[in-house]
Write a protein that holds these residues in place. Structure first.
Motif, mmCIF file in Angstrom:
data_model
loop_
_atom_site.group_PDB
_atom_site.id
_atom_site.type_symbol
_atom_site.label_atom_id
_atom_site.label_comp_id
_atom_site.label_asym_id
_atom_site.label_seq_id
_atom_site.Cartn_x
_atom_site.Cartn_y
_atom_site.Cartn_z
ATOM 1 N N PRO A 31 0.840 -1.198 0.000
ATOM 2 C CA PRO A 31 0.000 0.000 0.000
ATOM 3 C C PRO A 31 0.875 1.249 0.000
ATOM 4 N N ILE A 32 0.286 2.359 -0.392
ATOM 5 C CA ILE A 32 1.038 3.619 -0.382
ATOM 6 C C ILE A 32 0.772 4.328 0.955
ATOM 7 N N GLY A 33 1.753 5.070 1.426
ATOM 8 C CA GLY A 33 1.610 5.821 2.677
ATOM 9 C C GLY A 33 1.274 7.276 2.402
ATOM 10 N N PRO A 34 1.885 8.185 3.167
ATOM 11 C CA PRO A 34 1.552 9.613 3.027
ATOM 12 C C PRO A 34 2.283 10.295 1.873
ATOM 13 N N GLU A 35 3.121 9.555 1.139
ATOM 14 C CA GLU A 35 3.993 10.174 0.124
ATOM 15 C C GLU A 35 3.261 11.068 -0.883
ATOM 16 N N PRO A 36 2.152 10.596 -1.504
ATOM 17 C CA PRO A 36 1.505 11.466 -2.510
ATOM 18 C C PRO A 36 1.058 12.802 -1.933
ATOM 19 N N ALA A 56 5.999 -0.166 -10.124
ATOM 20 C CA ALA A 56 4.715 -0.575 -10.702
ATOM 21 C C ALA A 56 3.663 0.528 -10.638
ATOM 22 N N GLY A 57 4.073 1.722 -10.183
ATOM 23 C CA GLY A 57 3.128 2.849 -10.192
ATOM 24 C C GLY A 57 2.463 3.120 -8.852
ATOM 25 N N ARG A 58 3.072 2.600 -7.774
ATOM 26 C CA ARG A 58 2.492 2.772 -6.428
ATOM 27 C C ARG A 58 2.302 4.251 -6.102
ATOM 28 N N MET A 59 3.261 5.096 -6.494
ATOM 29 C CA MET A 59 3.103 6.538 -6.286
ATOM 30 C C MET A 59 2.505 7.202 -7.515
ATOM 31 N N THR A 60 2.812 6.661 -8.693
ATOM 32 C CA THR A 60 2.324 7.245 -9.947
ATOM 33 C C THR A 60 0.813 7.388 -9.941
ATOM 34 N N LEU A 108 13.068 11.723 -7.297
ATOM 35 C CA LEU A 108 13.946 10.569 -7.070
ATOM 36 C C LEU A 108 13.610 10.047 -5.673
ATOM 37 N N ALA A 109 12.670 9.103 -5.606
ATOM 38 C CA ALA A 109 12.179 8.617 -4.302
ATOM 39 C C ALA A 109 12.808 7.263 -3.984
ATOM 40 N N SER A 110 12.190 6.577 -3.047
ATOM 41 C CA SER A 110 12.558 5.200 -2.687
ATOM 42 C C SER A 110 14.033 5.055 -2.313
#
Ligand SMILES: C[S@@+](CC[C@H](N)C(=O)[O-])C[C@H]1O[C@@H](n2cnc3c(N)ncnc32)[C@H](O)[C@@H]1O
Length: 231
Positions: A31-36, A56-60, A108-110
């Motif tokens: 799952p995605i967290g608070p990043e977006p 795979a586009g988790r933030m995209t 440039l994340a992760s």
């Protein structure tokens, strides 16, 4: 298509594994967290974001839902095949050169900025600097202060899996080999990768080398940073 693994990087478990050891199956499930929300608060509405290492586009996908345009870059075609609604570019970030095309935001994340190989890190940051528009910004996600020392540690996610930083082992001057395990009810995946911890000073000097400087530390833990081209 077979892609060569990066040296020191490894992944186990079913399905495709990226050259840096990520399991595609895991990244379609996490799952995605608070990043977006952190990103949305830090950049102009509707910005065009060049997302480096999109997986795979988790933030995209959440960024597209928030009205941003995204160009997603990754060296894994298996990851990019999961991305919907964004232009995708397959290849190593450090070699990306889109010519005159510049972006409002380059991301440039992760923790990719902690690449074990300093030459790779230089290449990643140069790519950020090369593609950011004159008044644009670069968003970088750094490791937290205790990422390499609070080990082993694990987190049981309410979604029903456990992620465990099982070990962090020094392997070369300033470089650790990090071993992560993901336990899901139907299987276990692991990733082993090289990471170079960077103090705030080392991080800022790496930015400077690429012609970038910190504009603002966006989160109290210093993990999310907005940088700009040195003017
Ligand atoms: C840890 S995953 C994170 C994916 C995504 N950012 C997320 O949060 O779900 C890292 C991704 O970056 C890609 N990657 C790592 N190093 C890369 C490089 N030098 N060039 C292109 N892609 C890279 C991997 O293939 C992988 O998909």
């Amino acid at each position: 298509m077979t892609v060569e693994m990066r040296e020191g990087y490894e992944g186990t478990g079913t399905g495709a594994i990226t050259p840096d050891g990520c399991a595609v199956e895991v990244y379609t499930r996490l799952p995605i967290g608070p990043e977006p929300d952190i990103i949305a608060a830090a950049v102009p509405a509707g910005a065009h974001i060049l997302e480096l290492g999109s997986g795979a586009g988790r933030m995209t996908h959440p960024l597209l839902e928030r009205g941003f345009t995204v160009t997603a870059v990754d060296e894994s075609a298996d990851m990019l095949a999961r991305v919907r609604g964004a232009r995708t570019i397959c290849g190593p970030i450090e070699q990306l050169d889109l010519g005159d095309e510049k972006f409002d935001v380059v991301m440039l994340a992760s923790f990719l900025v902690h690449a074990g190989d300093e030459e790779v890190r230089r290449g990643l940051l140069r790519t950020c600097a090369r593609h950011v528009a004159e008044n644009g910004c670069v968003l970088i996600q750094r490791e937290g202060a205790d990422y390499h020392t609070d080990v082993p540690r694990e987190r049981v996610d309410p979604a029903g899996f456990t992620v465990r930083i099982a070990s962090v082992t020094p392997v070369a001057d300033g470089v650790d080999s990090v071993h992560v395990e993901y336990d899901f009810p139907d299987g276990t995946w692991t990733q082993t990768f090289l990471a170079r911890p960077l103090t705030k000073e080392q991080f800022e000097s790496a930015l400077e080398e690429a012609g970038l400087e910190v504009d603002e530390y966006l989160t109290p833990d210093g993990v999310w940073v907005r940088a700009v081209r040195v003017r």
